[in-house]
Design an enzyme around this catalytic site. Structure first.
Site, PDB file in Angstrom:
ATOM      1  CG  ASP A  85      -2.459  -0.791   1.059  1.00  0.00           C
ATOM      2  OD1 ASP A  85      -2.419  -1.139   0.179  1.00  0.00           O
ATOM      3  OD2 ASP A  85      -2.526  -0.996   2.364  1.00  0.00           O
ATOM      4  NE  ARG A 125      -1.178   1.982  12.557  1.00  0.00           N
ATOM      5  CZ  ARG A 125       0.093   1.489  12.164  1.00  0.00           C
ATOM      6  NH1 ARG A 125       1.140   0.986  12.875  1.00  0.00           N
ATOM      7  NH2 ARG A 125      -0.179   0.913  11.249  1.00  0.00           N
ATOM      8  CG  ASP A 185      -4.273   1.500  12.092  1.00  0.00           C
ATOM      9  OD1 ASP A 185      -3.202   1.058  13.945  1.00  0.00           O
ATOM     10  OD2 ASP A 185      -3.232   0.075  12.015  1.00  0.00           O
ATOM     11  CB  SER A 226      -4.088  -6.686   6.405  1.00  0.00           C
ATOM     12  OG  SER A 226      -3.190  -5.299   6.802  1.00  0.00           O
TER      13      SER A 226
HETATM   14  N1  ARG Z   1      -7.122  -3.860  15.181  1.00  0.00           N
HETATM   15  C1  ARG Z   1      -6.263  -3.539  15.143  1.00  0.00           C
HETATM   16  C2  ARG Z   1      -5.569  -2.229  16.211  1.00  0.00           C
HETATM   17  O1  ARG Z   1      -7.593  -1.216  15.003  1.00  0.00           O
HETATM   18  C3  ARG Z   1      -5.515  -3.918  14.177  1.00  0.00           C
HETATM   19  C4  ARG Z   1      -4.821  -3.215  13.557  1.00  0.00           C
HETATM   20  C5  ARG Z   1      -3.742  -3.546  12.333  1.00  0.00           C
HETATM   21  N2  ARG Z   1      -3.648  -2.706  11.591  1.00  0.00           N
HETATM   22  C6  ARG Z   1      -2.819  -3.105  10.288  1.00  0.00           C
HETATM   23  N3  ARG Z   1      -2.360  -1.648   9.401  1.00  0.00           N
HETATM   24  N4  ARG Z   1      -2.514  -4.300   9.935  1.00  0.00           N
HETATM   25  O2  ARG Z   1      -5.369  -1.574  16.414  1.00  0.00           O
END
Ligand code: ARG
Length: 408
Positions: free
Chosen positions: A14, A101, A130, A182
């Protein structure tokens, strides 16, 4: 002169495609890579993994790549406070991705200032948490920066289309790594989503895991480990003092060997959907367990219970992208105040996917053998219990039995 954008760059498909996409829209792209640690599930040694990603960003069209090693800061200022708060979202997810993040966003803003950029960009989709974490943090720190979210805007209808775009533009994508999942990983854990995991009834296929040994293949005798804490922070493993990054990595390896730290859950996302999430968090699972037990030993009942109630709220704030907010700062101050006596040692048995505390000690422990014992050294005044119970139960006397007032 073209406008500069700093992109939070991971090296994955991405963000590699995003470099090119932003370039096509007239931006001068600076790729920012934050190293938040991970035991290289790519199979490459750390430095090589980073070098590969840097090369890919340049091929994709980045004018510059900035790499920062944030492992220490991540561990000290993000992971430890969250461990001390006992934060697990919805009681289960130790928040590895969520914690990284705000740190990445903070450095993204800093790099943007250094490079005189007008905008920042990220590779998050419009369906996840995110994007919220990045953007809320960026705006809290500098609302003048424009925010671009290519993945929310572009029109690829599938990952295949994205792959084709990458190939057409000569961006090297590792076909072996063209995984159905992912993935996001750092020192504190690995998050796995999508592909076969989207069926919540189906057990996670073996290939969805990266770090942790299947519990059934873990050594059948297990092992015993001790973790030393000072003021709520882990400082030693099996009697050896280590810096925090090395310690978390060592606990991660130990837990992985013994099959510990897989989490499989349905999670309530901030954007309103339920999703099926799989996590690998060996260090978090072991250290949270050990820390919780030490708190049970040293915190008095009132403080412990209040702290337990606030743990869920703390986790929610982290999950919801509200890291840099007044409530979070206030909760941090509370948590810090509670940790002054959380020092001592916890002994744990690790066995085939399970972690069990088997011993705990602290110079500040509130356990008093002469009060707790049922043996002959008992000094507890059992007669005092009678009066205590009478007054404790006084408000409810007769309230439920015969003769109690009928409710209409
Ligand atoms: N569901 C988790 C969260 O919101 C994991 C997110 C994973 N992010 C990713 N880019 N695969 O913190």
């Amino acid at each position: 002169m073209s406008r500069t954008v700093v992109l939070a760059y991971s090296g994955g498909l991405d963000t590699s495609v995003a470099v090119r996409w932003l370039t096509d829209r007239g931006y001068r792209v600076i790729a920012f890579m934050a190293d938040v640690g991970a035991p290289t599930s790519s199979g490459l040694p750390r430095s090589q993994g980073v070098a590969h990603a840097v090369r890919r960003a340049k091929i994709a069209g980045a004018a510059k790549v900035v790499v920062r090693d944030l492992r220490e800061e991540f561990a000290r200022d993000y992971v430890i406070p969250s461990l001390q708060a006992q934060a697990r979202y919805e009681g289960a997810y130790p928040l590895a991705t969520a914690l990284s993040r705000p740190l990445i966003a903070k450095h993204l803003v800093d790099v943007a200032h250094q490079q005189r950029a007008v905008a920042v960009a990220h590779g998050c989709t419009g369906k996840g948490n995110d994007q919220v974490r990045f953007e809320v943090t960026v705006r809290a720190l500098d609302p003048r920066l424009e925010i671009v979210a290519p993945v929310r805007e572009w029109t690829f209808r599938s990952r295949e289309e994205e792959f084709d775009y990458a190939k057409r533009h000569g961006i090297p994508v590792d076909l072996k790594r063209k995984s159905a999942y992912s993935i996001d990983e750092n020192l504190w854990g690995l998050s796995i989503e999508s592909g076969p995991l989207e069926d919540p009834w189906q057990a996670p296929p073996g290939d969805s895991f990266r770090w942790i040994n299947p519990p059934e293949q873990a050594p059948s005798r297990g092992t015993v480990a001790t973790v030393g804490f000072e003021r709520g922070a882990p400082v030693s493993l099996n009697g050896r003092r280590m810096n925090i990054v090395a310690l978390i990595e060592a606990v991660c390896r130990l837990g992985s060997t013994h099959g510990i730290g897989r989490v499989d859950m349905i999670e309530s996302r901030l954007v309103g959907i339920k999703s099926r999430e799989v996590y690998e968090a060996p260090a978090a699972t072991i250290l949270l367990e050990a820390h919780a037990e030490l708190e049970r030993l040293v915190l008095d009942r009132e403080l412990l219970h209040m702290k337990q109630a606030l743990a869920l709220k703390y986790a929610e704030l982290v999950y919801d992208g509200l890291w840099f907010t007044p409530l979070k700062a206030a909760l941090d101050a509370f948590v810090k105040a509670t940790q002054q006596r959380v020092s001592g040692t916890v002994r744990l048995k690790l066995l085939k996917g399970h972690v069990q505390v088997v011993g705990r000690q602290s110079p500040f422990g509130l356990y008093r053998k002469h009060l707790a014992t049922y043996g002959k050294d008992d000094q507890f005044d059992q007669k005092a219990a009678e009066g205590f119970i009478k007054l404790w139960g006084l408000p409810y006397e007769g309230s439920q039995g015969a003769g109690s007032r009928e409710q209409d």
